[in-house]
Design a protein around this motif. Structure first.
Motif, PDB file in Angstrom:
ATOM      1  N   TRP A   1      -7.562 -11.500  24.806  1.00  0.00           N
ATOM      2  CA  TRP A   1      -8.208 -11.233  23.536  1.00  0.00           C
ATOM      3  C   TRP A   1      -7.436 -10.211  22.725  1.00  0.00           C
ATOM      4  CZ3 TRP A   1     -11.374 -14.789  22.275  1.00  0.00           C
ATOM      5  CH2 TRP A   1     -12.096 -15.460  23.250  1.00  0.00           C
ATOM      6  N   VAL A   2      -6.723  -9.334  23.386  1.00  0.00           N
ATOM      7  CA  VAL A   2      -5.948  -8.324  22.663  1.00  0.00           C
ATOM      8  C   VAL A   2      -4.830  -8.980  21.874  1.00  0.00           C
ATOM      9  CG1 VAL A   2      -4.455  -6.309  22.961  1.00  0.00           C
ATOM     10  CG2 VAL A   2      -6.546  -6.513  24.292  1.00  0.00           C
ATOM     11  N   SER A   3      -4.267 -10.034  22.418  1.00  0.00           N
ATOM     12  CA  SER A   3      -3.167 -10.681  21.709  1.00  0.00           C
ATOM     13  C   SER A   3      -3.629 -11.342  20.414  1.00  0.00           C
ATOM     14  CB  SER A   3      -2.488 -11.701  22.616  1.00  0.00           C
ATOM     15  OG  SER A   3      -3.402 -12.720  22.947  1.00  0.00           O
ATOM     16  N   LEU A   4      -4.925 -11.666  20.311  1.00  0.00           N
ATOM     17  CA  LEU A   4      -5.448 -12.275  19.089  1.00  0.00           C
ATOM     18  C   LEU A   4      -5.767 -11.247  18.014  1.00  0.00           C
ATOM     19  CD1 LEU A   4      -7.893 -14.901  20.621  1.00  0.00           C
ATOM     20  CD2 LEU A   4      -5.647 -15.319  19.619  1.00  0.00           C
ATOM     21  N   MET A   5      -5.863  -9.988  18.389  1.00  0.00           N
ATOM     22  CA  MET A   5      -6.247  -8.943  17.452  1.00  0.00           C
ATOM     23  C   MET A   5      -4.996  -8.346  16.790  1.00  0.00           C
ATOM     24  SD  MET A   5      -9.452  -8.879  17.610  1.00  0.00           S
ATOM     25  CE  MET A   5     -10.511  -7.502  17.535  1.00  0.00           C
ATOM     26  N   LEU A   6      -4.983  -8.388  15.502  1.00  0.00           N
ATOM     27  CA  LEU A   6      -3.914  -7.753  14.745  1.00  0.00           C
ATOM     28  C   LEU A   6      -4.212  -6.266  14.596  1.00  0.00           C
ATOM     29  CD1 LEU A   6      -3.509 -10.428  11.945  1.00  0.00           C
ATOM     30  CD2 LEU A   6      -2.007 -10.053  13.883  1.00  0.00           C
ATOM     31  N   PRO A   7      -3.211  -5.459  14.319  1.00  0.00           N
ATOM     32  CA  PRO A   7      -3.467  -4.025  14.119  1.00  0.00           C
ATOM     33  C   PRO A   7      -4.480  -3.755  13.012  1.00  0.00           C
ATOM     34  CG  PRO A   7      -1.117  -4.425  14.337  1.00  0.00           C
ATOM     35  CD  PRO A   7      -1.788  -5.759  14.300  1.00  0.00           C
ATOM     36  N   GLU A   8      -4.492  -4.599  11.982  1.00  0.00           N
ATOM     37  CA  GLU A   8      -5.457  -4.424  10.895  1.00  0.00           C
ATOM     38  C   GLU A   8      -6.876  -4.646  11.400  1.00  0.00           C
ATOM     39  OE1 GLU A   8      -2.844  -6.552  10.632  1.00  0.00           O
ATOM     40  OE2 GLU A   8      -1.537  -5.402   9.322  1.00  0.00           O
ATOM     41  N   HIS A   9      -7.033  -5.614  12.309  1.00  0.00           N
ATOM     42  CA  HIS A   9      -8.356  -5.856  12.879  1.00  0.00           C
ATOM     43  C   HIS A   9      -8.823  -4.649  13.683  1.00  0.00           C
ATOM     44  CE1 HIS A   9      -7.338 -10.385  12.726  1.00  0.00           C
ATOM     45  NE2 HIS A   9      -8.123 -10.090  11.710  1.00  0.00           N
ATOM     46  N   MET A  10      -7.914  -4.084  14.459  1.00  0.00           N
ATOM     47  CA  MET A  10      -8.270  -2.943  15.294  1.00  0.00           C
ATOM     48  C   MET A  10      -8.675  -1.734  14.435  1.00  0.00           C
ATOM     49  SD  MET A  10      -8.242  -4.034  18.318  1.00  0.00           S
ATOM     50  CE  MET A  10      -8.481  -2.520  19.192  1.00  0.00           C
ATOM     51  N   THR A  11      -7.950  -1.468  13.339  1.00  0.00           N
ATOM     52  CA  THR A  11      -8.308  -0.342  12.476  1.00  0.00           C
ATOM     53  C   THR A  11      -9.665  -0.582  11.808  1.00  0.00           C
ATOM     54  OG1 THR A  11      -7.022  -1.280  10.664  1.00  0.00           O
ATOM     55  CG2 THR A  11      -5.937   0.373  12.040  1.00  0.00           C
ATOM     56  N   MET A  12      -9.932  -1.816  11.423  1.00  0.00           N
ATOM     57  CA  MET A  12     -11.228  -2.113  10.812  1.00  0.00           C
ATOM     58  C   MET A  12     -12.362  -1.973  11.829  1.00  0.00           C
ATOM     59  SD  MET A  12     -10.270  -5.293   8.298  1.00  0.00           S
ATOM     60  CE  MET A  12     -11.918  -5.501   7.703  1.00  0.00           C
ATOM     61  N   LEU A  13     -12.123  -2.383  13.074  1.00  0.00           N
ATOM     62  CA  LEU A  13     -13.137  -2.225  14.111  1.00  0.00           C
ATOM     63  C   LEU A  13     -13.402  -0.758  14.410  1.00  0.00           C
ATOM     64  CD1 LEU A  13     -12.257  -5.077  16.628  1.00  0.00           C
ATOM     65  CD2 LEU A  13     -14.316  -4.850  15.242  1.00  0.00           C
ATOM     66  N   ARG A  14     -12.347   0.049  14.476  1.00  0.00           N
ATOM     67  CA  ARG A  14     -12.535   1.486  14.707  1.00  0.00           C
ATOM     68  C   ARG A  14     -13.317   2.129  13.565  1.00  0.00           C
ATOM     69  NH1 ARG A  14      -6.927   1.272  16.387  1.00  0.00           N
ATOM     70  NH2 ARG A  14      -6.896   1.176  18.660  1.00  0.00           N
ATOM     71  N   GLN A  15     -13.040   1.720  12.337  1.00  0.00           N
ATOM     72  CA  GLN A  15     -13.773   2.234  11.183  1.00  0.00           C
ATOM     73  C   GLN A  15     -15.238   1.815  11.255  1.00  0.00           C
ATOM     74  OE1 GLN A  15     -12.307   0.780   7.459  1.00  0.00           O
ATOM     75  NE2 GLN A  15     -13.499   2.227   6.256  1.00  0.00           N
ATOM     76  N   LEU A  16     -15.500   0.583  11.643  1.00  0.00           N
ATOM     77  CA  LEU A  16     -16.866   0.093  11.769  1.00  0.00           C
ATOM     78  C   LEU A  16     -17.617   0.849  12.862  1.00  0.00           C
ATOM     79  CD1 LEU A  16     -18.959  -2.038  10.890  1.00  0.00           C
ATOM     80  CD2 LEU A  16     -18.054  -3.497  12.701  1.00  0.00           C
ATOM     81  N   TRP A  17     -16.967   1.090  13.994  1.00  0.00           N
ATOM     82  CA  TRP A  17     -17.604   1.833  15.070  1.00  0.00           C
ATOM     83  C   TRP A  17     -17.867   3.271  14.660  1.00  0.00           C
ATOM     84  CZ3 TRP A  17     -13.465  -0.425  18.738  1.00  0.00           C
ATOM     85  CH2 TRP A  17     -13.845  -1.704  19.144  1.00  0.00           C
ATOM     86  N   GLY A  18     -17.009   3.843  13.830  1.00  0.00           N
ATOM     87  CA  GLY A  18     -17.221   5.196  13.334  1.00  0.00           C
ATOM     88  C   GLY A  18     -18.424   5.290  12.413  1.00  0.00           C
ATOM     89  N   GLU A  19     -18.707   4.225  11.674  1.00  0.00           N
ATOM     90  CA  GLU A  19     -19.857   4.229  10.777  1.00  0.00           C
ATOM     91  C   GLU A  19     -21.179   4.208  11.532  1.00  0.00           C
ATOM     92  OE1 GLU A  19     -19.313   0.989   8.085  1.00  0.00           O
ATOM     93  OE2 GLU A  19     -17.623   1.953   7.080  1.00  0.00           O
ATOM     94  N   PHE A  20     -21.172   3.674  12.735  1.00  0.00           N
ATOM     95  CA  PHE A  20     -22.389   3.664  13.536  1.00  0.00           C
ATOM     96  C   PHE A  20     -22.771   5.062  13.996  1.00  0.00           C
ATOM     97  CE2 PHE A  20     -21.353  -0.908  14.467  1.00  0.00           C
ATOM     98  CZ  PHE A  20     -22.420  -1.414  13.747  1.00  0.00           C
ATOM     99  N   ASP A  21     -21.788   5.942  14.161  1.00  0.00           N
ATOM    100  CA  ASP A  21     -22.042   7.312  14.597  1.00  0.00           C
ATOM    101  C   ASP A  21     -22.445   8.225  13.444  1.00  0.00           C
ATOM    102  OD1 ASP A  21     -21.413   6.570  17.151  1.00  0.00           O
ATOM    103  OD2 ASP A  21     -19.319   7.204  16.999  1.00  0.00           O
ATOM    104  N   PHE A  22     -22.433   7.725  12.223  1.00  0.00           N
ATOM    105  CA  PHE A  22     -22.738   8.521  11.044  1.00  0.00           C
ATOM    106  C   PHE A  22     -24.217   8.916  11.032  1.00  0.00           C
ATOM    107  CE2 PHE A  22     -23.946   9.055   6.597  1.00  0.00           C
ATOM    108  CZ  PHE A  22     -22.974   9.936   6.170  1.00  0.00           C
ATOM    109  N   GLU A  23     -24.489  10.188  10.801  1.00  0.00           N
ATOM    110  CA  GLU A  23     -25.857  10.682  10.691  1.00  0.00           C
ATOM    111  C   GLU A  23     -26.128  11.068   9.244  1.00  0.00           C
ATOM    112  OE1 GLU A  23     -26.460  13.975  13.272  1.00  0.00           O
ATOM    113  OE2 GLU A  23     -25.600  12.963  14.990  1.00  0.00           O
ATOM    114  N   ALA A  24     -27.290  10.749   8.775  1.00  0.00           N
ATOM    115  CA  ALA A  24     -27.682  11.147   7.426  1.00  0.00           C
ATOM    116  C   ALA A  24     -28.007  12.635   7.417  1.00  0.00           C
ATOM    117  CB  ALA A  24     -28.884  10.342   6.964  1.00  0.00           C
ATOM    118  N   LYS A  25     -27.695  13.284   6.314  1.00  0.00           N
ATOM    119  CA  LYS A  25     -27.970  14.717   6.211  1.00  0.00           C
ATOM    120  C   LYS A  25     -29.480  14.940   6.094  1.00  0.00           C
ATOM    121  CE  LYS A  25     -26.817  18.858   3.674  1.00  0.00           C
ATOM    122  NZ  LYS A  25     -26.086  19.436   2.563  1.00  0.00           N
ATOM    123  N   PRO A  26     -30.014  15.820   6.933  1.00  0.00           N
ATOM    124  CA  PRO A  26     -31.458  16.067   6.848  1.00  0.00           C
ATOM    125  C   PRO A  26     -31.818  16.811   5.567  1.00  0.00           C
ATOM    126  CG  PRO A  26     -30.461  17.427   8.555  1.00  0.00           C
ATOM    127  CD  PRO A  26     -29.389  16.544   8.016  1.00  0.00           C
TER     128      PRO A  26
END
Length: 112
Positions: free
Chosen positions: A11-36
């Motif tokens: 599966w890694v061979s199918l993933m381009l570097p652009e895909h990996m950067t977009m996935l990392r960005q997407l995973w980072g958005e899940f950790d985002f907390e709204a300011k209280p």
């Protein structure tokens, strides 16, 4: 007869570097907390805690919200600057001075 599978390598061979950067960005958005949201009563309570800590030279634990995450800083209150709206806290560990904006503070606790 055993099946020889390459595991995740296929599966890694199918993933381009652009895909990996977009996935990392997407995973980072899940950790985002709204300011209280802080009301005026909580801000007034923060002021009283800071005044108490300065008067008796007690350490404080300041929790700040920055870029979707919370961070804690423990130290003694060095100075409150009303013009720049900053709290200056000297670290207990290494003695460095931290400039914390009032708008970033979400919690203050006096350590007795």
């Amino acid at each position: 007869m055993t099946i020889r599978d390459r595991g995740t390598k296929k599966w890694v061979s199918l993933m381009l570097p652009e895909h990996m950067t977009m996935l990392r960005q997407l995973w980072g958005e899940f950790d985002f907390e709204a300011k209280p949201f802080l009301d005026e009563f909580q801000k007034e309570e923060f002021d009283q805690r800071i005044s108490y800590a300065i008067e008796y030279n007690l350490p404080v634990k300041v929790t700040t919200w920055t870029n979707g995450g919370t961070y804690e800083f423990i130290g003694r209150t060095h100075y409150v600057d009303p013009l720049t709206k900053e709290l200056r806290v000297k670290s207990e560990e290494d003695g460095r001075l931290a400039y914390i904006r009032f708008s970033d503070i979400i919690a203050i606790e006096v350590i007795d």
